[in-house]
Design a protein around this motif. Structure first.
Motif, mmCIF file in Angstrom:
data_model
loop_
_atom_site.group_PDB
_atom_site.id
_atom_site.type_symbol
_atom_site.label_atom_id
_atom_site.label_comp_id
_atom_site.label_asym_id
_atom_site.label_seq_id
_atom_site.Cartn_x
_atom_site.Cartn_y
_atom_site.Cartn_z
ATOM 1 N N VAL A 33 59.859 -8.236 -4.319
ATOM 2 C CA VAL A 33 59.436 -8.361 -3.342
ATOM 3 C C VAL A 33 59.416 -9.615 -2.577
ATOM 4 N N GLY A 34 59.939 -11.320 -3.168
ATOM 5 C CA GLY A 34 59.824 -12.272 -2.689
ATOM 6 C C GLY A 34 60.878 -11.706 -1.470
ATOM 7 N N VAL A 35 62.023 -10.982 -2.326
ATOM 8 C CA VAL A 35 63.094 -11.132 -1.583
ATOM 9 C C VAL A 35 63.239 -10.331 -0.396
ATOM 10 N N LEU A 36 62.411 -8.775 -0.553
ATOM 11 C CA LEU A 36 62.599 -7.971 0.770
ATOM 12 C C LEU A 36 61.873 -8.750 2.174
ATOM 13 N N ALA A 37 60.233 -9.107 1.293
ATOM 14 C CA ALA A 37 59.637 -9.863 2.558
ATOM 15 C C ALA A 37 60.422 -10.853 2.416
ATOM 16 N N ARG A 38 61.673 -11.812 2.837
ATOM 17 C CA ARG A 38 62.512 -12.777 3.255
ATOM 18 C C ARG A 38 63.215 -11.756 4.223
ATOM 19 N N ASP A 59 52.251 -14.990 3.549
ATOM 20 C CA ASP A 59 50.723 -14.931 4.297
ATOM 21 C C ASP A 59 49.652 -14.133 5.365
ATOM 22 N N ASP A 60 50.898 -13.007 5.243
ATOM 23 C CA ASP A 60 50.428 -11.651 5.330
ATOM 24 C C ASP A 60 50.045 -10.806 4.770
ATOM 25 N N PRO A 61 49.177 -10.048 4.132
ATOM 26 C CA PRO A 61 48.907 -9.130 3.386
ATOM 27 C C PRO A 61 49.272 -7.640 3.815
ATOM 28 N N ALA A 62 48.503 -8.080 5.235
ATOM 29 C CA ALA A 62 48.718 -6.029 6.145
ATOM 30 C C ALA A 62 49.923 -6.100 6.110
ATOM 31 N N ALA A 63 51.605 -6.910 6.620
ATOM 32 C CA ALA A 63 52.774 -6.763 6.436
ATOM 33 C C ALA A 63 53.349 -6.292 4.957
ATOM 34 N N LEU A 64 52.779 -7.147 3.903
ATOM 35 C CA LEU A 64 53.384 -6.832 2.661
ATOM 36 C C LEU A 64 52.548 -5.982 1.774
ATOM 37 N N GLY A 65 51.643 -5.352 2.295
ATOM 38 C CA GLY A 65 50.461 -4.624 1.691
ATOM 39 C C GLY A 65 51.703 -2.745 2.425
ATOM 40 N N GLN A 66 52.235 -2.748 3.480
ATOM 41 C CA GLN A 66 53.269 -1.688 3.830
ATOM 42 C C GLN A 66 54.359 -1.953 3.492
ATOM 43 N N LEU A 67 54.884 -3.262 3.022
ATOM 44 C CA LEU A 67 55.967 -3.517 1.798
ATOM 45 C C LEU A 67 55.977 -2.487 1.053
ATOM 46 N N VAL A 68 54.544 -2.942 -0.478
ATOM 47 C CA VAL A 68 55.050 -2.664 -1.295
ATOM 48 C C VAL A 68 53.735 -1.303 -1.752
ATOM 49 N N ILE A 83 67.388 -12.523 -6.103
ATOM 50 C CA ILE A 83 66.232 -12.186 -7.100
ATOM 51 C C ILE A 83 66.501 -14.257 -8.364
ATOM 52 N N ARG A 84 67.625 -14.692 -8.517
ATOM 53 C CA ARG A 84 68.311 -15.268 -9.155
ATOM 54 C C ARG A 84 68.544 -16.651 -8.216
ATOM 55 N N GLY A 118 62.497 -17.815 -6.781
ATOM 56 C CA GLY A 118 61.135 -18.132 -7.211
ATOM 57 C C GLY A 118 60.281 -18.647 -5.990
ATOM 58 N N GLU A 119 60.626 -19.624 -4.923
ATOM 59 C CA GLU A 119 59.450 -20.318 -4.163
ATOM 60 C C GLU A 119 58.606 -18.520 -3.739
ATOM 61 N N TRP A 120 59.091 -18.194 -3.239
ATOM 62 C CA TRP A 120 58.893 -16.477 -2.149
ATOM 63 C C TRP A 120 57.856 -16.025 -3.579
ATOM 64 N N ALA A 121 58.685 -15.643 -4.549
ATOM 65 C CA ALA A 121 57.797 -14.763 -5.818
ATOM 66 C C ALA A 121 56.649 -15.750 -5.449
ATOM 67 N N SER A 122 56.067 -16.858 -5.536
ATOM 68 C CA SER A 122 55.248 -17.184 -5.787
ATOM 69 C C SER A 122 53.752 -16.893 -4.887
ATOM 70 N N ARG A 123 54.860 -17.667 -3.283
ATOM 71 C CA ARG A 123 53.787 -17.279 -1.888
ATOM 72 C C ARG A 123 53.411 -16.042 -2.069
ATOM 73 N N VAL A 124 54.316 -14.803 -2.404
ATOM 74 C CA VAL A 124 53.596 -13.164 -1.973
ATOM 75 C C VAL A 124 52.800 -12.992 -2.926
ATOM 76 N N SER A 125 53.119 -13.643 -4.251
ATOM 77 C CA SER A 125 52.633 -13.398 -5.348
ATOM 78 C C SER A 125 50.347 -13.465 -5.181
#
Length: 224
Positions: free
Chosen positions: A41-46, A53-62, A87-88, A93-100
């Motif tokens: 999810v973090g890779v795709l968001a980036r 920190d955009d829950p609306a856009a992340l909600g559409q993504l997932v 993802i490796r 890892g930084e983006w995963a922590s932030r979107v999670s």
């Protein structure tokens, strides 16, 4: 043999992935690395320019996202695309922590994780598996290690992939990720009250898995 999910939680660098894979192999269980799902999810968001920190856009993504883990984690397929290499990378890892930290992301991925666990005979690793995803799991572990050991292990993993590593900077990044993961409002990183805590700092991988396998088999789990 009891069907069920064995949960393995803990911070980055504590040895969750290696121990979980090895335990699953010994027991004849499947293995799921939920961190790979958050990293995807973090890779795709980036890639798509979505702020973590955009829950609306992340909600559409997932919303309709299907993540398939294949080949014991060797493949992470999203829409047929394998993100295993992406993802490796260290930044994943930084983006995963932030979107999670966003509830909308966790709700979607927890639903996918529970669907994977319905058949049982599964070792699932992550940061909230024993506390949120499968709070009634019959066997729960929480792996931890001192910060220096965790940074050293993670640096070794990155060097093995041919990457240049600043171990001091990596230690700072892990500390910041710990702070963020433990302090988030949704599914914070913590040991479940009934989890068996294993400090892996002084232990080799096989010794850690020996402890885990013994507990699992004492509770009637694992194929003979």
């Amino acid at each position: 043999m009891k069907p069920g999910v064995i949960t393995v939680d803990g911070p980055a660098g504590a040895g969750k992935s290696s121990a979980s894979r090895t335990l699953a192999r010994r027991l004849g269980f499947a293995h799921v690395d939920t961190g790979a799902m958050y990293r995807a999810v973090g890779v795709l968001a980036r890639e798509r320019g979505i702020a973590p920190d955009d829950p609306a856009a992340l909600g559409q993504l997932v919303a309709d996202l299907d993540i398939e883990l294949a080949g014991d984690g060797a493949q992470v397929l999203v829409g047929g695309r394998d993100l295993a290499e992406a993802i490796r990378r260290p930044e994943a890892g930084e983006w995963a922590s932030r979107v999670s930290a966003q509830g909308v992301v966790r709700e979607r991925l927890v639903a996918l994780q529970r669907a994977l666990g319905r058949a049982g005979d599964l070792v699932m690793e992550g940061r909230d598996i024993g506390t949120v995803v499968f709070p009634d799991a019959p066997v729960k572990f929480y792996l931890t290690a001192d910060p220096a050991a965790r940074a050293r292990r993670r640096a070794g993993e990155l060097r093995a992939r041919g990457e240049t590593v600043d171990e001091a900077a990596l230690a700072r990044e892990l500390a910041e990720r710990d702070r963020r993961d433990a302090g988030r409002a949704h599914s914070p990183l913590r040991a479940a009250p009934d989890a068996i805590v294993v400090d892996t700092t002084p232990l080799a991988l096989e010794a850690v898995v020996d402890v885990m396998e013994r507990v699992a088999r004492e509770r009637g789990m694992g194929r003979r």
